[in-house]
Every structure is written in C-alpha cells, then in structure tokens.
Design a protein around this motif. Structure first.
Motif, PDB file in Angstrom:
ATOM      1  N   ALA A   1       0.837  -1.206   0.000  1.00 37.31           N
ATOM      2  CA  ALA A   1       0.000   0.000   0.000  1.00 37.31           C
ATOM      3  C   ALA A   1       0.871   1.256   0.000  1.00 37.31           C
ATOM      4  O   ALA A   1       0.524   2.259  -0.648  1.00 37.31           O
ATOM      5  N   ALA A   2       1.997   1.225   0.696  1.00 33.76           N
ATOM      6  CA  ALA A   2       2.867   2.408   0.719  1.00 33.76           C
ATOM      7  C   ALA A   2       3.366   2.709  -0.693  1.00 33.76           C
ATOM      8  O   ALA A   2       3.391   3.876  -1.121  1.00 33.76           O
ATOM      9  N   CYS A   3       3.760   1.687  -1.439  1.00 26.76           N
ATOM     10  CA  CYS A   3       4.227   1.904  -2.824  1.00 26.76           C
ATOM     11  C   CYS A   3       3.082   2.396  -3.702  1.00 26.76           C
ATOM     12  O   CYS A   3       3.243   3.329  -4.500  1.00 26.76           O
ATOM     13  N   PHE A   4       1.923   1.765  -3.561  1.00 28.66           N
ATOM     14  CA  PHE A   4       0.771   2.175  -4.370  1.00 28.66           C
ATOM     15  C   PHE A   4       0.417   3.630  -4.092  1.00 28.66           C
ATOM     16  O   PHE A   4       0.220   4.427  -5.015  1.00 28.66           O
ATOM     17  N   ARG A   5       0.356   3.965  -2.817  1.00 30.33           N
ATOM     18  CA  ARG A   5       0.013   5.331  -2.394  1.00 30.33           C
ATOM     19  C   ARG A   5       1.026   6.353  -2.902  1.00 30.33           C
ATOM     20  O   ARG A   5       0.683   7.382  -3.459  1.00 30.33           O
ATOM     21  N   ASN A   6       2.302   6.029  -2.700  1.00 32.40           N
ATOM     22  CA  ASN A   6       3.343   7.029  -2.955  1.00 32.40           C
ATOM     23  C   ASN A   6       3.752   7.132  -4.417  1.00 32.40           C
ATOM     24  O   ASN A   6       4.267   8.156  -4.840  1.00 32.40           O
ATOM     25  N   GLU A   7       3.563   6.040  -5.163  1.00 30.85           N
ATOM     26  CA  GLU A   7       4.037   6.062  -6.553  1.00 30.85           C
ATOM     27  C   GLU A   7       2.915   5.901  -7.572  1.00 30.85           C
ATOM     28  O   GLU A   7       2.834   6.645  -8.537  1.00 30.85           O
ATOM     29  N   ARG A   8       2.060   4.906  -7.335  1.00 26.76           N
ATOM     30  CA  ARG A   8       1.186   4.484  -8.426  1.00 26.76           C
ATOM     31  C   ARG A   8      -0.057   5.348  -8.586  1.00 26.76           C
ATOM     32  O   ARG A   8      -0.510   5.565  -9.716  1.00 26.76           O
ATOM     33  N   ILE A   9      -0.635   5.826  -7.482  1.00 28.80           N
ATOM     34  CA  ILE A   9      -1.866   6.636  -7.619  1.00 28.80           C
ATOM     35  C   ILE A   9      -1.566   7.840  -8.506  1.00 28.80           C
ATOM     36  O   ILE A   9      -2.275   8.116  -9.484  1.00 28.80           O
ATOM     37  N   ALA A  10      -0.507   8.554  -8.191  1.00 27.84           N
ATOM     38  CA  ALA A  10      -0.190   9.753  -8.970  1.00 27.84           C
ATOM     39  C   ALA A  10       0.204   9.387 -10.400  1.00 27.84           C
ATOM     40  O   ALA A  10      -0.167  10.085 -11.353  1.00 27.84           O
ATOM     41  N   ALA A  11       0.955   8.286 -10.567  1.00 27.58           N
ATOM     42  CA  ALA A  11       1.363   7.905 -11.931  1.00 27.58           C
ATOM     43  C   ALA A  11       0.129   7.667 -12.799  1.00 27.58           C
ATOM     44  O   ALA A  11       0.033   8.156 -13.932  1.00 27.58           O
ATOM     45  N   PHE A  12      -0.840   6.922 -12.253  1.00 26.91           N
ATOM     46  CA  PHE A  12      -2.032   6.614 -13.059  1.00 26.91           C
ATOM     47  C   PHE A  12      -2.902   7.860 -13.260  1.00 26.91           C
ATOM     48  O   PHE A  12      -3.376   8.122 -14.368  1.00 26.91           O
ATOM     49  N   LEU A  13      -3.141   8.621 -12.192  1.00 28.75           N
ATOM     50  CA  LEU A  13      -4.050   9.771 -12.362  1.00 28.75           C
ATOM     51  C   LEU A  13      -3.388  10.885 -13.177  1.00 28.75           C
ATOM     52  O   LEU A  13      -4.074  11.602 -13.909  1.00 28.75           O
ATOM     53  N   ASP A  14      -2.068  11.028 -13.073  1.00 26.78           N
ATOM     54  CA  ASP A  14      -1.372  11.957 -13.985  1.00 26.78           C
ATOM     55  C   ASP A  14      -1.625  11.545 -15.438  1.00 26.78           C
ATOM     56  O   ASP A  14      -1.829  12.366 -16.320  1.00 26.78           O
ATOM     57  N   TYR A  15      -1.593  10.236 -15.653  1.00 29.71           N
ATOM     58  CA  TYR A  15      -1.826   9.719 -17.012  1.00 29.71           C
ATOM     59  C   TYR A  15      -3.234  10.075 -17.496  1.00 29.71           C
ATOM     60  O   TYR A  15      -3.421  10.588 -18.605  1.00 29.71           O
ATOM     61  N   PHE A  16      -4.244   9.823 -16.643  1.00 29.43           N
ATOM     62  CA  PHE A  16      -5.617  10.134 -17.073  1.00 29.43           C
ATOM     63  C   PHE A  16      -5.793  11.639 -17.278  1.00 29.43           C
ATOM     64  O   PHE A  16      -6.551  12.067 -18.162  1.00 29.43           O
ATOM     65  N   GLU A  17      -5.090  12.440 -16.493  1.00 27.71           N
ATOM     66  CA  GLU A  17      -5.164  13.892 -16.673  1.00 27.71           C
ATOM     67  C   GLU A  17      -4.625  14.272 -18.057  1.00 27.71           C
ATOM     68  O   GLU A  17      -5.209  15.080 -18.771  1.00 27.71           O
ATOM     69  N   ARG A  18      -3.503  13.658 -18.435  1.00 26.29           N
ATOM     70  CA  ARG A  18      -2.902  13.902 -19.761  1.00 26.29           C
ATOM     71  C   ARG A  18      -3.790  13.376 -20.869  1.00 26.29           C
ATOM     72  O   ARG A  18      -3.881  13.953 -21.947  1.00 26.29           O
ATOM     73  N   ALA A  19      -4.432  12.231 -20.586  1.00 28.24           N
ATOM     74  CA  ALA A  19      -5.219  11.553 -21.614  1.00 28.24           C
ATOM     75  C   ALA A  19      -6.549  12.260 -21.886  1.00 28.24           C
ATOM     76  O   ALA A  19      -7.136  12.097 -22.961  1.00 28.24           O
ATOM     77  N   ALA A  20      -7.033  13.042 -20.911  1.00 27.64           N
ATOM     78  CA  ALA A  20      -8.369  13.656 -21.037  1.00 27.64           C
ATOM     79  C   ALA A  20      -8.424  14.545 -22.278  1.00 27.64           C
ATOM     80  O   ALA A  20      -7.486  15.284 -22.577  1.00 27.64           O
ATOM     81  N   GLY A  21      -9.549  14.464 -22.976  1.00 28.94           N
ATOM     82  CA  GLY A  21      -9.708  15.245 -24.195  1.00 28.94           C
ATOM     83  C   GLY A  21     -10.056  16.693 -23.888  1.00 28.94           C
ATOM     84  O   GLY A  21     -10.212  17.084 -22.728  1.00 28.94           O
ATOM     85  N   SER A  22     -10.226  17.473 -24.958  1.00 27.48           N
ATOM     86  CA  SER A  22     -10.525  18.887 -24.768  1.00 27.48           C
ATOM     87  C   SER A  22     -12.035  19.137 -24.686  1.00 27.48           C
ATOM     88  O   SER A  22     -12.477  20.246 -24.416  1.00 27.48           O
ATOM     89  N   GLY A  23     -12.827  18.073 -24.918  1.00 25.05           N
ATOM     90  CA  GLY A  23     -14.290  18.252 -24.935  1.00 25.05           C
ATOM     91  C   GLY A  23     -14.941  18.113 -23.580  1.00 25.05           C
ATOM     92  O   GLY A  23     -16.168  18.030 -23.493  1.00 25.05           O
ATOM     93  N   GLY A  24     -14.149  18.057 -22.513  1.00 26.57           N
ATOM     94  CA  GLY A  24     -14.736  17.937 -21.182  1.00 26.57           C
ATOM     95  C   GLY A  24     -14.917  16.495 -20.742  1.00 26.57           C
ATOM     96  O   GLY A  24     -15.407  16.240 -19.641  1.00 26.57           O
ATOM     97  N   TRP A  25     -14.539  15.546 -21.601  1.00 29.85           N
ATOM     98  CA  TRP A  25     -14.649  14.120 -21.274  1.00 29.85           C
ATOM     99  C   TRP A  25     -13.333  13.448 -21.646  1.00 29.85           C
ATOM    100  O   TRP A  25     -12.471  14.064 -22.291  1.00 29.85           O
ATOM    101  N   LEU A  26     -13.176  12.188 -21.295  1.00 30.93           N
ATOM    102  CA  LEU A  26     -11.935  11.499 -21.678  1.00 30.93           C
ATOM    103  C   LEU A  26     -11.820  11.376 -23.188  1.00 30.93           C
ATOM    104  O   LEU A  26     -10.755  11.576 -23.768  1.00 30.93           O
ATOM    105  N   VAL A  27     -12.939  11.028 -23.813  1.00 31.36           N
ATOM    106  CA  VAL A  27     -12.932  10.738 -25.251  1.00 31.36           C
ATOM    107  C   VAL A  27     -14.030  11.571 -25.915  1.00 31.36           C
ATOM    108  O   VAL A  27     -15.195  11.413 -25.560  1.00 31.36           O
ATOM    109  N   GLY A  28     -13.668  12.432 -26.840  1.00 29.95           N
ATOM    110  CA  GLY A  28     -14.670  13.129 -27.647  1.00 29.95           C
ATOM    111  C   GLY A  28     -15.524  14.121 -26.876  1.00 29.95           C
ATOM    112  O   GLY A  28     -15.145  14.635 -25.821  1.00 29.95           O
TER     113      GLY A  28
END
Ligand code: GSH
Length: 237
Positions: free
Chosen positions: A135-162
């Motif tokens: 849990a310490a590794c997940f908390r400290n490394e993985r949560i931000a890695a994944f959510l940073d990714y979804f933040e980058r992946a989000a589209g310009s239309g207000g949704w992830l896709v389209g």
C-alpha cells in the motif's frame, strides 16, 4: 436504443467491485438490466457459472445480452460501447476508449493487491505486513502515476474521449471514488493535482440518470469486502 428484454448482469451482491463498472454505463444510458445476484443471491452466481455451456466465464462480472454471454469487464464495456453508442464508432476512438478501460483495470488490480498482495484466498490479517508495504508503494508512486496519465489523456471536450460521455468516463468516476474511499488521506494530500479528472468525475455524477442512481438503493456502498477497502493503516498522507 434499448433492448426490449432486460440484460442479465451477474456479479456478487454485496460489493460494488468490478460489477459497478458495468452498472454505471447501463444506468447512465437507461439500459434495462436485472442484477441477478441481488435478486437470487450469490449462490445463484456460482451455480450459473458452473452451468454455462459455450463461452464459459472464469469470473464475474458477466453480462448476458441478446444471446451473448460476455465476461471480462473491459470486454463487456467494449460491447456495450458499440451496441449502445457509449464509445466512438470509429476504430481509433473505439480502441482508445478500450485502452483507457484496460488501464482502469490495471489500477483496479493494483488497488486490490494493496490489501491482498500475497493471495486473494488468504485473509487480509494473514498478509497485513506485506499489505502495508504494497500500500505504501501504491500510495506514494502508483496513484499519482495513473491519475497523472488520465489527466494527460483527457480530451478537450470535457470528457476522456470526444464530446460526449463514454464508458471510459463512468469508469474513471468509479476509480476516483474508490481511491477516495480507500485512501482518503493520500487523495486529500494530492489535492487539486488533477483538475480535468476531477471535472470529469463531477460531470459523470451529474448525469441525470446517474444522479438518480447514485441516490438510490441500487448503488452499493464501498466496503471492506470489496476491491477498494479502507483500512486506516494502509492510508497516509
Ligand atoms: N479481469 C477480470 C477479473 C474478474 C475478477 O477477478 N472477478 C472477481 C470479482 S471482482 C471474481 O469473481 N474472481 C473470482 C476468481 O478470481 O476466482 C475482469 O476485469 O472482469
């Protein structure tokens, strides 16, 4: 377009779990379904899985619809996306939504492994020390890695896709809700780091049919039998 015959969803009755990733787009799109274990109990799920003929499922969620028996969460959503227009119709958009869903599935598996790092068949109490390290590794490394990714992946239309919501958005909503439930301190510490992700989650919760669903008894609360569990000793800033 809704099928005249309600779909059958097979998933454990007491946890949101992976089943919730299927329920949310069904509910948001107003697609009729029967939540079979909530009608007949979890024993019915086991009996059903044992008796499946062609295309047996290893595990739930399982959706039976229009003569198909579809398992694997991302596979179910791929089909719902195509059948009900809950994802783009073109190849690139369809695969993009599927790719995002598979990434959500990766996070879900890692979140589960925070409390069951050794084996799903062992009690949490029997793997508590390993869970604290995981849990310490997940908390400290993985949560931000994944959510940073979804933040980058989000589209310009207000949704992830389209320009419209897709099942990728309902899944991102559920993922964020689960992480907030399981790791409230860590998620609070990371604060406003993901404005697009947070906006998508808010928009999903505001979809008219989902507002009604989330306030209803059909929406199951997170709990310590599920995938996202809150154990205070596994959380931290
Ligand atoms: N990759 C599958 C995982 C399915 C899965 O692990 N389902 C759990 C409930 S969330 C289960 O019933 N597992 C029983 C088992 O693995 O024996 C999916 O995304 O649907």
């Amino acid at each position: 377009m809704t099928s005249p015959i309600p779909y059958d969803l097979w998933y454990w009755s007491g946890i949101p779990g992976r089943g919730e990733f299927v329920r949310l787009p069904l509910e948001a799109a107003g697609i009729a379904y029967r939540d079979r274990a909530r009608e007949e109990g979890d024993e019915a799920v086991l009996r059903h899985l044992e008796r499946m003929g062609a295309y047996p499922a290893f595990a739930v969620p399982l959706l039976e619809a229009e003569g198909l028996a579809i398992a694997q969460t991302a596979n179910i959503l791929l089909w719902l996306g195509e059948r009900h227009g809950l994802a783009p119709a073109d190849t690139a958009g369809r695969l993009w939504a599927h790719q995002l869903q598979l990434t959500v599935a990766d996070v879900v598996a890692e979140a589960h492994a925070t409390h069951h790092p050794i084996a799903a068949s062992l009690y949490y109490a029997d793997q508590k020390l390993e869970a604290e390290r995981a849990a310490a590794c997940f908390r400290n490394e993985r949560i931000a890695a994944f959510l940073d990714y979804f933040e980058r992946a989000a589209g310009s239309g207000g949704w992830l896709v389209g320009e419209h919501w897709t099942y990728a958005d309902t899944s991102l909503f559920q993922l964020v809700e689960g992480l907030r439930y399981a790791f409230p301190q860590r998620m609070a510490a990371l604060g406003g780091r993901w404005p697009k992700v947070a906006a998508i989650a808010r928009r999903v919760a505001s979809l008219p049919r989902l507002q009604e669903y989330l306030a209803s008894g059909r929406r199951l609360a997170f709990n310590e039998q599920g995938i996202f569990r809150h154990y205070p000793e596994l959380d931290g800033p």
